[in-house]
Scaffold this motif. Structure first.
Motif, PDB file in Angstrom:
ATOM      1  N   GLU A  74       4.823   4.118   5.175  1.00 38.36           N
ATOM      2  CA  GLU A  74       4.879   4.835   6.436  1.00 38.36           C
ATOM      3  C   GLU A  74       6.230   5.528   6.599  1.00 38.36           C
ATOM      4  OE1 GLU A  74       4.121   2.093   9.577  1.00 38.36           O
ATOM      5  OE2 GLU A  74       2.221   3.050  10.046  1.00 38.36           O
ATOM      6  N   SER A  75       7.292   4.798   6.300  1.00 40.48           N
ATOM      7  CA  SER A  75       8.597   5.392   6.563  1.00 40.48           C
ATOM      8  C   SER A  75       8.979   6.399   5.494  1.00 40.48           C
ATOM      9  CB  SER A  75       9.672   4.313   6.749  1.00 40.48           C
ATOM     10  OG  SER A  75       9.919   3.661   5.545  1.00 40.48           O
ATOM     11  N   LEU A  76       8.143   6.543   4.475  1.00 44.15           N
ATOM     12  CA  LEU A  76       8.357   7.672   3.553  1.00 44.15           C
ATOM     13  C   LEU A  76       7.661   8.924   4.073  1.00 44.15           C
ATOM     14  CD1 LEU A  76       8.038   6.277  -0.088  1.00 44.15           C
ATOM     15  CD2 LEU A  76      10.093   6.846   1.178  1.00 44.15           C
ATOM     16  N   GLY A  77       6.954   8.783   5.179  1.00 44.45           N
ATOM     17  CA  GLY A  77       6.315   9.955   5.762  1.00 44.45           C
ATOM     18  C   GLY A  77       4.827  10.096   5.449  1.00 44.45           C
ATOM     19  N   TYR A  78       4.188   9.032   5.007  1.00 48.27           N
ATOM     20  CA  TYR A  78       2.746   9.091   4.748  1.00 48.27           C
ATOM     21  C   TYR A  78       1.982   8.449   5.902  1.00 48.27           C
ATOM     22  CZ  TYR A  78       4.078  10.083  -0.082  1.00 48.27           C
ATOM     23  OH  TYR A  78       4.604  10.632  -1.210  1.00 48.27           O
ATOM     24  N   LYS A  79       0.853   9.053   6.262  1.00 47.96           N
ATOM     25  CA  LYS A  79       0.028   8.458   7.322  1.00 47.96           C
ATOM     26  C   LYS A  79      -0.966   7.509   6.674  1.00 47.96           C
ATOM     27  CE  LYS A  79       0.856  11.880  10.634  1.00 47.96           C
ATOM     28  NZ  LYS A  79       0.509  12.894  11.592  1.00 47.96           N
ATOM     29  N   ILE A  80      -0.672   6.241   6.725  1.00 51.98           N
ATOM     30  CA  ILE A  80      -1.430   5.333   5.880  1.00 51.98           C
ATOM     31  C   ILE A  80      -2.884   5.197   6.291  1.00 51.98           C
ATOM     32  CG2 ILE A  80       0.498   3.993   4.973  1.00 51.98           C
ATOM     33  CD1 ILE A  80      -0.110   1.937   7.085  1.00 51.98           C
ATOM     34  N   VAL A  81      -3.173   5.301   7.575  1.00 53.57           N
ATOM     35  CA  VAL A  81      -4.578   5.150   7.971  1.00 53.57           C
ATOM     36  C   VAL A  81      -5.442   6.237   7.321  1.00 53.57           C
ATOM     37  CG1 VAL A  81      -6.192   5.092   9.895  1.00 53.57           C
ATOM     38  CG2 VAL A  81      -4.005   3.948  10.090  1.00 53.57           C
ATOM     39  N   HIS A  82      -4.923   7.443   7.244  1.00 52.17           N
ATOM     40  CA  HIS A  82      -5.678   8.511   6.573  1.00 52.17           C
ATOM     41  C   HIS A  82      -6.021   8.123   5.143  1.00 52.17           C
ATOM     42  CE1 HIS A  82      -4.082  11.941   9.343  1.00 52.17           C
ATOM     43  NE2 HIS A  82      -4.479  10.870  10.008  1.00 52.17           N
ATOM     44  N   TYR A  83      -5.010   7.591   4.468  1.00 59.31           N
ATOM     45  CA  TYR A  83      -5.229   7.220   3.062  1.00 59.31           C
ATOM     46  C   TYR A  83      -6.275   6.131   2.943  1.00 59.31           C
ATOM     47  CZ  TYR A  83      -1.389  10.113   1.670  1.00 59.31           C
ATOM     48  OH  TYR A  83      -0.607  11.188   1.421  1.00 59.31           O
ATOM     49  N   LYS A  84      -6.164   5.147   3.823  1.00 56.38           N
ATOM     50  CA  LYS A  84      -7.120   4.048   3.747  1.00 56.38           C
ATOM     51  C   LYS A  84      -8.536   4.544   4.025  1.00 56.38           C
ATOM     52  CE  LYS A  84      -4.374   0.042   5.079  1.00 56.38           C
ATOM     53  NZ  LYS A  84      -4.261  -0.916   6.194  1.00 56.38           N
ATOM     54  N   VAL A  85      -8.653   5.429   5.006  1.00 55.53           N
ATOM     55  CA  VAL A  85      -9.990   5.934   5.321  1.00 55.53           C
ATOM     56  C   VAL A  85     -10.537   6.722   4.134  1.00 55.53           C
ATOM     57  CG1 VAL A  85     -11.292   7.515   6.785  1.00 55.53           C
ATOM     58  CG2 VAL A  85      -9.661   5.948   7.813  1.00 55.53           C
ATOM     59  N   LEU A 115      -1.840   5.373  -2.606  1.00 60.31           N
ATOM     60  CA  LEU A 115      -2.671   4.188  -2.348  1.00 60.31           C
ATOM     61  C   LEU A 115      -1.977   2.939  -2.874  1.00 60.31           C
ATOM     62  CD1 LEU A 115      -6.350   5.234  -3.184  1.00 60.31           C
ATOM     63  CD2 LEU A 115      -5.173   5.248  -0.987  1.00 60.31           C
ATOM     64  N   MET A 116      -1.446   3.030  -4.087  1.00 64.13           N
ATOM     65  CA  MET A 116      -0.776   1.863  -4.658  1.00 64.13           C
ATOM     66  C   MET A 116       0.455   1.498  -3.855  1.00 64.13           C
ATOM     67  SD  MET A 116      -1.287   2.898  -8.609  1.00 64.13           S
ATOM     68  CE  MET A 116      -0.659   1.475  -9.460  1.00 64.13           C
ATOM     69  N   ALA A 117       1.130   2.524  -3.356  1.00 64.82           N
ATOM     70  CA  ALA A 117       2.301   2.245  -2.529  1.00 64.82           C
ATOM     71  C   ALA A 117       1.881   1.484  -1.276  1.00 64.82           C
ATOM     72  CB  ALA A 117       3.002   3.549  -2.159  1.00 64.82           C
ATOM     73  N   ILE A 118       0.751   1.873  -0.714  1.00 64.99           N
ATOM     74  CA  ILE A 118       0.262   1.175   0.485  1.00 64.99           C
ATOM     75  C   ILE A 118      -0.042  -0.278   0.151  1.00 64.99           C
ATOM     76  CG2 ILE A 118      -1.698   1.003   2.071  1.00 64.99           C
ATOM     77  CD1 ILE A 118      -1.814   4.071   2.005  1.00 64.99           C
ATOM     78  N   ARG A 119      -0.664  -0.494  -0.998  1.00 64.56           N
ATOM     79  CA  ARG A 119      -0.952  -1.859  -1.428  1.00 64.56           C
ATOM     80  C   ARG A 119       0.343  -2.671  -1.529  1.00 64.56           C
ATOM     81  NH1 ARG A 119      -2.410  -1.957  -7.465  1.00 64.56           N
ATOM     82  NH2 ARG A 119      -0.159  -1.935  -7.633  1.00 64.56           N
ATOM     83  N   GLU A 120       1.375  -2.036  -2.043  1.00 63.15           N
ATOM     84  CA  GLU A 120       2.619  -2.751  -2.278  1.00 63.15           C
ATOM     85  C   GLU A 120       3.391  -3.013  -0.985  1.00 63.15           C
ATOM     86  OE1 GLU A 120       3.935  -3.910  -5.209  1.00 63.15           O
ATOM     87  OE2 GLU A 120       1.909  -3.512  -5.926  1.00 63.15           O
ATOM     88  N   ASN A 121       3.425  -2.035  -0.103  1.00 60.27           N
ATOM     89  CA  ASN A 121       4.296  -2.159   1.058  1.00 60.27           C
ATOM     90  C   ASN A 121       3.925  -1.090   2.084  1.00 60.27           C
ATOM     91  OD1 ASN A 121       6.410  -2.322   2.856  1.00 60.27           O
ATOM     92  ND2 ASN A 121       7.964  -2.599   1.281  1.00 60.27           N
ATOM     93  N   GLU A 122       3.047  -1.498   2.999  1.00 61.38           N
ATOM     94  CA  GLU A 122       2.516  -0.539   3.964  1.00 61.38           C
ATOM     95  C   GLU A 122       3.601   0.108   4.812  1.00 61.38           C
ATOM     96  OE1 GLU A 122      -0.567  -1.511   6.846  1.00 61.38           O
ATOM     97  OE2 GLU A 122      -1.749  -2.286   5.189  1.00 61.38           O
TER      98      GLU A 122
END
Lengths: 255, 286, 348, 236
Positions: free
Chosen positions: C198-209, C187-194
Motif C-alpha cells: 500500500e505504501s508503495l502506492g498500489y491499491k491492494i483491493v483492486h489487485y485482490k479483486v 500480487l506477490m508483494a501483497i502476499r508478502e506484506n500488504e
C-alpha cells in the motif's frame, strides 16, 4: 518560504494515552527537517500520521495547501509523500532486486500490466540496479530480502523509498540498529540526496551530531508535544529543550 | 401465540446446541488465537463414543461422561500433535486443522462403520408436557438448561477464579505470564482440552436431538459453529451465545414459514453481518 | 518473437506437453484416459486456486462455487439447446461471464475483510450456491442432477483428452506469464506484506479483486471441462469436499509455483485411483482419505512449501551460494547480529 | 569477597538465525544494583530476556545462586526467584490493577499480603486505581504497576528493563525513588538509558556493545570517564 507539509493541532490518542498532542508544524519545501525526542516521545506515531498509517483523533494535515487528513496511504504515496520504516518492513520472500523494482514500477505507473513479462521493462531493471548500487547493495541483488542482515535491510528500505521519487522523504531512524561502521555510508547517501536540493527530507534521529551537520530545522517532540522548533544551533541553546529533553549534560544521547 | 412460543423454544434448543459447539471454538480462538477447523471432528467423536457407551450401558449419564472424556483426550492429542507446531500462524492453522478434520471424520467410519446410527433420548427425558397451550419437549428443555449452565459456569471461571485470571492474562501477554512463574503451555493445553470437551459434549447431546448420527455431520456442524462465532464476534463468549440463539431461532422460524430458505438463513445472516459489521456483533473493533 | 529470449524452462514445459500429446496413442484404455483427463481438469482448477492462495495469499474456502458455476452453466446450456459445438461455445461464454460477475461482486464485497473472515465468508457463500443448486430443482434437477448429451466430437475420449490437454497447456502458460508480469509481482508483494505494498502506492483491493476474478474464471472453465468429461452434473460440484481436494492438491504440490498444483493434482488423482483400487486387498484402503489426510498434515508441518517449493528453495539456495562464492569471497558471513531486537520479537 | 547472585559466563544467543549475543559475561553481586549500559541495539534487552529464558542460550552458562539456569523454561526460572519488568512493561491491559497484582501473587499468605501492602504504600496511585483496567493507566502508573507486580513475590533478583523510557522527568524521579527503596531488600539488575537515573541507583556497571560485555567498573568512576562515555554510549 513555502510550506509543503503542514499540520494543524494534530493529535492522536490510543485508549487513554495521548501519543501525539496538538502538534502544529510547517515543513518547508526542499529543506532538511529533523525530529528529535527521547524514546516514547511520539516521533514514529507522528510519522505514521503524516504517511497515513494512522488517522488522527483530531487535527488536519495539509500537503501543498490541500487537506490530506483522510487520504489513504496509497494516495499519499502517489501524491508524493514517501516514507521508510523504523521497523524494517520489506517483502521477505522476494529478492532484493524485486523489492526495489516493485517501487520503481509503481513510480512509473505500471500497475495493472499483466500480459508482458517483467523483463520487458528493462528500464525498471536498470533503475533498480542503480539504486541498489547507490545504497551499496548491488552484490545482494539476487538474495531473498529475508536473508539480509539488519543493516542491509535498512539500506534496502532507503533504496525502495528513493525509487518512489516522492517529493517528501520521511526517514524513520535510518541508521537505527546498524553497526557503527555501516552508519557513515548511509549518512553519505542521505547527504547525497540532500545535495541534490530537489527533495524535502524529514528525518527522525537520535544521533545529535548527525542532525547538527545536516538539518536546516529541528523539531523537538516530548511527550507527544512539540516543545521547540528552530535551527540546530538554537536548539542547543534552548533552555526548555535542555531541561526537558536533554536533562543535563549526559542522558540525551543514551536514548 | 402458542405457535410462536413453540418455535422460540425449538429455536432456543437448537441455538443452545450450536452454542455448546461454538463455545469451544470461540474459547480456543479468543484465548489462544487458534482457528480450529478440526472442531467438528471432535464433535462427531463425542457423539459416536458417547452414543456407543450409552447404548452399551443403557445409561445416558455414562454416555455423556464418556463423550467428555473422549473430548479431553482428543483435545490433548490435537493440541500436542497438530496445533503446537503451528501456533501463531493462522494460515497454517486453518490448513492443518482442516486436514485433521478429514482424518477424524474418516476414522469414525473405520471404528464405528460407515452407516448412520439411530439414537433416542433416555426414558427420563422422553416425552413432553404442556404449560397452558405451549408444548415443552423435555429433551429440548434439558438442552436449554444445560447450555445456560455451561455458559454461566464458564463465565464464572473466567471472571472470578485465579485460573480464569491467568488464562485471560495469558491471552494478552504470554511471555509476561511465564515471567511471573506460570506454566502457560500447560494452561493453554487445558483450555484447548476444555474446548474440545465442550465440542464432544455438544455432539453427544445432539445425537438424541436429531435422532441419528453420521460421520459427515462434523463438517456440517462445524460450518454452523463457525458462522455463529463470526456473527457473535470471534472470541466473544457472550457474543457466541447470542448469535447461536439468533441462528437457532431464525432457523426454527424459517423452517416453519419458508422451508426452502431454512438452510440458507445462517449463511445469509453471516453474510449480512460480515458486510456491515465485519468484526461481529459483540466486538468493539476488528 | 525472439527465440533466444525464451526461458529454458519454457522449452522443458513445451517438451513435456508434446509428450503428453502422444500418451492417448499409447494408453488406449478408456478408464485410464479418463483418469488422465480428470487430472488435467483438476490441475487447471488447482492452478486457479494457486493464484489466490500461493500468489496473493488469500485463503478461500468457497472456490468451488466457480467450478460449480462452470459445470452447471455447461450442463444447463447443453441440456436446453442442441448438442452442437456452437452451443458448447455458448456454454463456455456463459460460464466465464457468470463466474466473472460473481467473483467481481464477491470480491468487491468481501476482499476488504481479514483473512480468516474472508475464508469463512467464502465457505458460507459456496454453501449458499450448494443450497441453491439443491432447491432450484427445475433448473438443476436437485440433488440427483441430470445427464446431458454432447456433440459427437466431444464424446470421443481422445478428442476430449486433447481438448483438456490443450486447455491445460494454454492456461498454464497464460497464468505463468501473468505471475511474471508486473501485475503478478504486485500480487506477490501483497502476499508478502500488504501494508508495505500500500505504501508503495498500489491499491491492494483492486489487485485482490482482479486476482479473484482471474481465479474464478479459470476455475469456472475447469468446471466446464469437468461436466463435459462426465456428461453429467449434480450438486457435488458445489461441495466443500471439492474445495478441500483442490486445497490439498495446491499445498502438496507447492503453493506459489503453478507447476506444483499440477503435480499435486496428478498425485492426488492417481493416489485416489490406486488406493481405492486396493480396497479389495485390505478394507483400510477404502478409507484412503485417512492416509491422504495424514500425508497432508505432515506436508503442512514439515514441508510447508510443498514438493515443488521445497525443491525450488534447495535449488535457489545452492545457486545463490555458488554465485556468492564467486563474486565476493571476502564478505563476512556474520552480518546478522545487528538485527533490531524489537523487530525480531514482534516477528518471532 | 562478595558472593554473586547471578553470573553469566560467555553467553551467546541467537534470535532466529541472527547472532545477537556474542560474549556476555558479568556478575550481579547480592544486595546491589548492577547496571547494563550501551547503545540502542547493543543487546541489553536480549541479555535480560535470555536470563529470563525467553530467548535460548546457545553457548555459555547462566548461573543463579550456584545453579545453572540456562535453557530452563521461563516459568521455572521465574519460580527460582527472579522477577522481570520488561521494556514494554507487560501490563495486562484488560485486567484491573488489582487483577494484575493477583496474577502475579504465587500464594496469598500473610507474608505476601504484607509485601503487597508495603508495595502499595510505595505506589499510592495503584491503590487509588485498584479497579481501573491496566490499559487505562498513564505510562508512569503502568511502570509502577509493573515494578510492584514483580516485587510482590519474594524474589531474590529483579531484572528491570529501562524503567524511565517515555516517562516525564518528574515521574522518572518517582520511579527512581521507589527502586531505591526496593534495593534495600532485593538485588537488582537494571538496564537503563537514562544516565542520570542509572548513576543515582547503580553501583557497578557493565557496558554492552555489539553483543559483548566490553567494559565494567564502578558507576562513580564512569561519570568522569569522558572517553569511554563517548566511545560506547555516544555521549559528547
Amino acid at each position: 518560504m513555502e510550506a509543503i507539509l503542514e499540520t494543524k493541532d494534530l493529535s492522536i490518542a490510543f485508549g487513554g494515552h495521548v501519543a501525539v498532542n496538538g502538534v502544529s508544524v510547517k515543513i518547508t519545501e526542499k529543506k532538511f527537517t529533523s525530529i528529535i525526542g527521547p524514546n516514547g516521545a511520539g516521533k514514529t506515531t507522528f510519522f505514521n500520521l503524516l504517511s497515513g498509517q494512522l488517522t488522527p483523533t483530531h487535527g488536519t494535515i495539509y500537503f501543498k495547501g490541500r487537506d490530506i487528513t483522510k487520504l489513504s496511504t496509497t494516495n499519499r504515496t502517489r501524491l508524493g509523500i514517501g516514507r521508510s520504516f523504523q521497523i524494517t518492513n520489506v517483502f521477505p520472500n522476494l529478492t532484493v532486486h524485486e523489492n526495489v523494482r516493485l517501487a520503481v514500477q509503481s513510480q512509473a505507473n505500471v500497475r495493472y500490466q499483466m500480459l508482458a513479462h517483467f523483463n520487458h521493462y528493462k528500464q525498471f531493471k536498470e533503475k533498480a540496479n542503480e539504486l541498489l548500487e547507490l545504497v551499496f547493495l548491488d552484490d545482494k541483488a539476487n538474495s531473498l530480502a529475508v536473508n539480509l542482515a539488519h543493516g542491509e535491510k535498512r539500506k534496502l528500505e532507503i533504496a525502495m523509498l528513493l525509487a518512489l521519487e516522492t517529493e517528501i522523504l520521511l526517514l524513520d531512524e535510518p541508521t537505527a540498529g546498524m553497526s557503527l561502521e555501516e552508519v557513515p555510508a548511509i549518512i553519505d547517501v542521505i547527504k547525497k540526496i540532500k545535495g541534490q536540493e530537489d527533495r524535502t527530507i524529514v528525518l527522525i534521529e537520535h544521533k545529535m551530531d548527525m542532525i547538527l551537520g545536516m538539518s536546516d530545522e529541528v523539531l523537538v517532540l516530548f511527550h507527544g508535544e512539540l516543545i521547540a522548533q528552530g535551527t540546530p544551533e538554537e536548539m542547543i541553546e534552548n533552555e526548555t529543550v535542555q531541561s526537558a529533553y536533554l536533562g543535563g549534560q549526559y542522558d540525551e544521547q543514551l536514548t | 401465540m402458542d405457535l410462536i412460543s413453540t418455535l422460540v423454544i425449538n429455536g432456543l434448543a437448537t441455538g443452545m446446541l450450536i452454542f455448546l459447539l461454538a463455545a469451544g471454538l470461540t474459547l480456543i480462538f479468543g484465548l489462544m488465537s487458534v482457528l480450529n477447523f478440526a472442531h467438528g471432528g471432535l464433535f462427531i467423536w463425542g457423539a459416536y463414543t458417547g452414543v456407543w457407551s450409552y447404548q452399551l450401558s443403557g445409561s445416558f449419564i455414562i454416555g455423556i461422561i464418556v463423550a467428555i472424556v473422549t473430548g479431553l483426550l482428543l483435545g490433548l492429542i490435537t493440541e500436542k500433535l497438530i496445533i503446537r507446531p503451528v501456533y501463531g500462524n493462522h494460515i497454517q492453522q486453518i490448513l492443518i486443522t482442516l486436514g485433521f478434520m478429514l482424518v477424524l471424520q474418516e476414522f469414525i467410519k473405520v471404528v464405528f462403520g460407515p452407516n448412520q446410527i439411530a439414537v433416542s433420548p433416555p426414558a427420563f427425558l422422553q416425552g413432553s408436557f404442556y404449560v397452558g397451550d405451549v408444548i415443552f419437549i423435555k429433551y429440548r428443555l434439558f438442552i436449554i438448561i444445560l447450555g445456560l449452565l455451561v455458559y454461566f459456569v464458564s463465565m464464572f471461571i473466567l471472571k472470578r477464579t485465579r485460573i480464569g485470571l491467568i488464562v485471560r492474562a495469558g491471552v494478552m501477554n504470554k511471555e509476561m505470564v511465564q515471567s511471573l512463574g506460570i506454566n502457560i503451555r500447560l494452561v493453554f493445553m487445558l483450555v484447548f482440552m476444555v474446548g474440545a470437551a465442550l465440542a464432544a459434549l455438544s455432539g453427544m447431546l445432539h445425537a438424541p436431538y436429531s435422532g441419528v448420527i453420521y460421520a459427515e455431520m462434523g463438517l456440517e456442524f462445524s460450518i454452523l459453529a463457525f458462522i455463529v462465532v463470526v456473527i457473535g464476534g470471534m472470541g466473544s463468549f457472550s457474543g457466541s451465545l447470542f448469535a447461536a440463539i439468533l441462528v437457532g431461532i431464525a432457523q426454527a422460524f424459517m423452517a416453519y414459514y419458508v422451508p426452502a430458505l431454512s438452510l440458507a438463513v445462517n449463511m445469509l445472516l453471516m453474510t449480512v453481518v460480515l458486510i456491515f459489521r465485519p468484526q461481529g456483533l459483540f466486538k468493539a473493533k476488528g | 518473437m525472439n527465440l533466444a529470449k525464451v526461458e529454458k524452462s519454457t522449452w522443458i514445459y513445451l517438451a513435456i506437453s508434446l509428450l503428453l500429446v502422444i500418451v492417448p496413442f499409447i494408453v488406449t484404455g478408456r478408464s485410464m484416459q479418463f483418469i488422465i483427463i480428470q487430472f488435467f481438469i483438476f490441475a487447471i482448477f488447482a492452478m486457479s486456486y494457486d493464484i489466490l492462495l500461493g500468489y496473493t495469499g488469500i485463503i478461500s474456502f468457497g472456490h468451488v462455487m466457480f467450478f460449480g458455476i462452470g459445470a452447471y452453466s455447461t450442463a444447463i446450456v447443453m441440456n436446453r439447446f442442441d448438442s452442437t459445438i456452437l452451443s458448447f461455445i455458448l456454454a463456455i461464454i456463459i460460464a466465464i461471464i457468470l463466474a466473472a460477475i460473481v467473483s467481481l461482486i464477491v470480491g468487491m464485497l468481501t476482499l476488504r475483510l481479514k483473512s480468516h473472515f474472508y475464508a469463512m465468508l467464502t465457505l458460507a457463500l459456496a454453501g449458499l450456491f450448494l443450497v441453491g443448486a439443491e432447491k432450484w430443482r427445475s433448473l438443476t434437477g436437485g440433488n440427483d442432477g441430470f445427464t446431458f448429451s454432447l456433440p459427437e466430437i466431444l464424446r470421443d475420449s481422445q478428442s476430449l483428452y486433447m481438448l483438456c490437454l490443450l486447455s491445460l497447456v494454454l492456461i498454464f502458460f497464460g497464468l505463468r506469464r501473468l505471475t511474471k508480469s508486473p501485475f503478478g509481482r504486485v500480487l506477490m508483494a501483497i502476499r508478502e506484506n500488504e501494508k508495505r505494498t500500500e505504501s508503495l502506492g498500489y491499491k491492494i483491493v483492486h489487485y485482490k479483486v482482479i486476482a479473484s476474478v482471474v481465479a474464478g474464471v479459470v476455475a469456472s472453465f475447469a468446471g466446464v471441462l469437468y461436466s463435459i468429461s462426465l456428461r453429467f452434473v449434480n450438486t457435488s460440484v458445489f461441495a466443500t469436499d471439492m474445495t478441500i481436494d483442490v486445497l490439498l492438491m495446491t499445498i502438496i504440490g507447492g503453493v506459489g509455483t503453478l507447476i506444483g498444483p499440477i503435480i499435486g493434482a496428478g498425485l492426488v488423482e492417481f493416489a485416489h485411483h490406486w488406493l481405492s483400487s486396493l480396497a479389495d486387498v485390505h478394507w483400510i484402503f477404502e478409507r484412503w482419505i485417512i492416509l491422504y489426510g495424514i500425508v497432508y498434515i505432515l506436508v503442512v508441518i514439515f514441508f510447508p512449501l510443498g514438493i515443488v517449493g521445497t525443491i525450488q528453495k534447495k535449488f535457489f539456495n545452492r545457486q545463490n551460494y555458488q554465485k556468492k562464492k564467486q563474486q565476493n569471497p571476502r564478505r563476512k558471513l556474520d552480518e546478522g547480529r545487528k538485527e533490531d531486537e524489537d523487530e525480531l520479537y514482534r516477528n518471532g | 569477597m562478595m558472593s554473586s547472585l547471578l553470573r553469566l559466563n560467555q553467553v551467546e544467543a541467537f534470535i532466529q538465525k541472527f547472532h545477537i549475543l556474542h560474549d556476555i559475561s558479568f556478575e550481579v553481586p547480592k544486595g546491589e544494583v548492577t547496571v547494563l549500559l550501551g547503545r540502542n541495539g547493543a543487546g541489553k534487552t536480549t541479555t535480560l530476556r535470555t536470563i529470563m529464558g525467553l530467548n535460548k542460550v546457545s553457548k555459555g552458562s547462566i548461573n543463579f545462586q550456584g545453579e545453572e539456569i540456562g535453557n530452563l523454561l521461563t516459568h521455572r526460572i521465574a519460580n527460582k526467584g527472579i522477577g522481570f519488568v520488561p521494556e514494554e512493561q507487560g501490563i495486562f491491559g484488560e485486567l484491573t490493577v488489582g487483577e494484575n497484582m493477583r496474577v502475579a501473587m504465587k500464594k496469598e499468605d500473610e507474608q505476601t499480603t504484607k509485601r503487597m501492602e508495603w508495595v502499595l504504600d510505595l505506589f499510592p496511585d495503584l491503590k487509588k486505581f485498584w479497579k481501573k483496567p491496566g490499559g487505562a493507566l498513564s505510562g508512569g502508573q503502568k511502570q509502577m504497576l509493573a515494578i510492584a507486580r514483580a516485587y510482590v513475590n519474594e524474589n531474590e533478583l529483579l531484572l528491570i528493563d529501562e524503567p524511565s523510557k517515555g516517562l516525564a522527568p518528574i515521574i522518572v524521579d518517582k520511579v527512581t525513588e521507589s527502586i531505591q527503596q526496593m534495593k534495600e531488600q532485593t538485588t537488582i539488575l537494571l538496564v537503563e538509558q537514562n544516565f542520570l537515573m542509572a548513576s543515582k541507583i547503580g553501583k557497578k556497571f557493565y557496558i554492552i556493545d555489539d553483543g559483548r560485555t566490553v567494559h565494567s567498573g564502578q558507576m562513580d568512576e564512569l561519570k568522569e570517564d569522558k572517553v569511554l562515555m563517548k566511545k560506547y554510549l555516544g555521549i559528547s
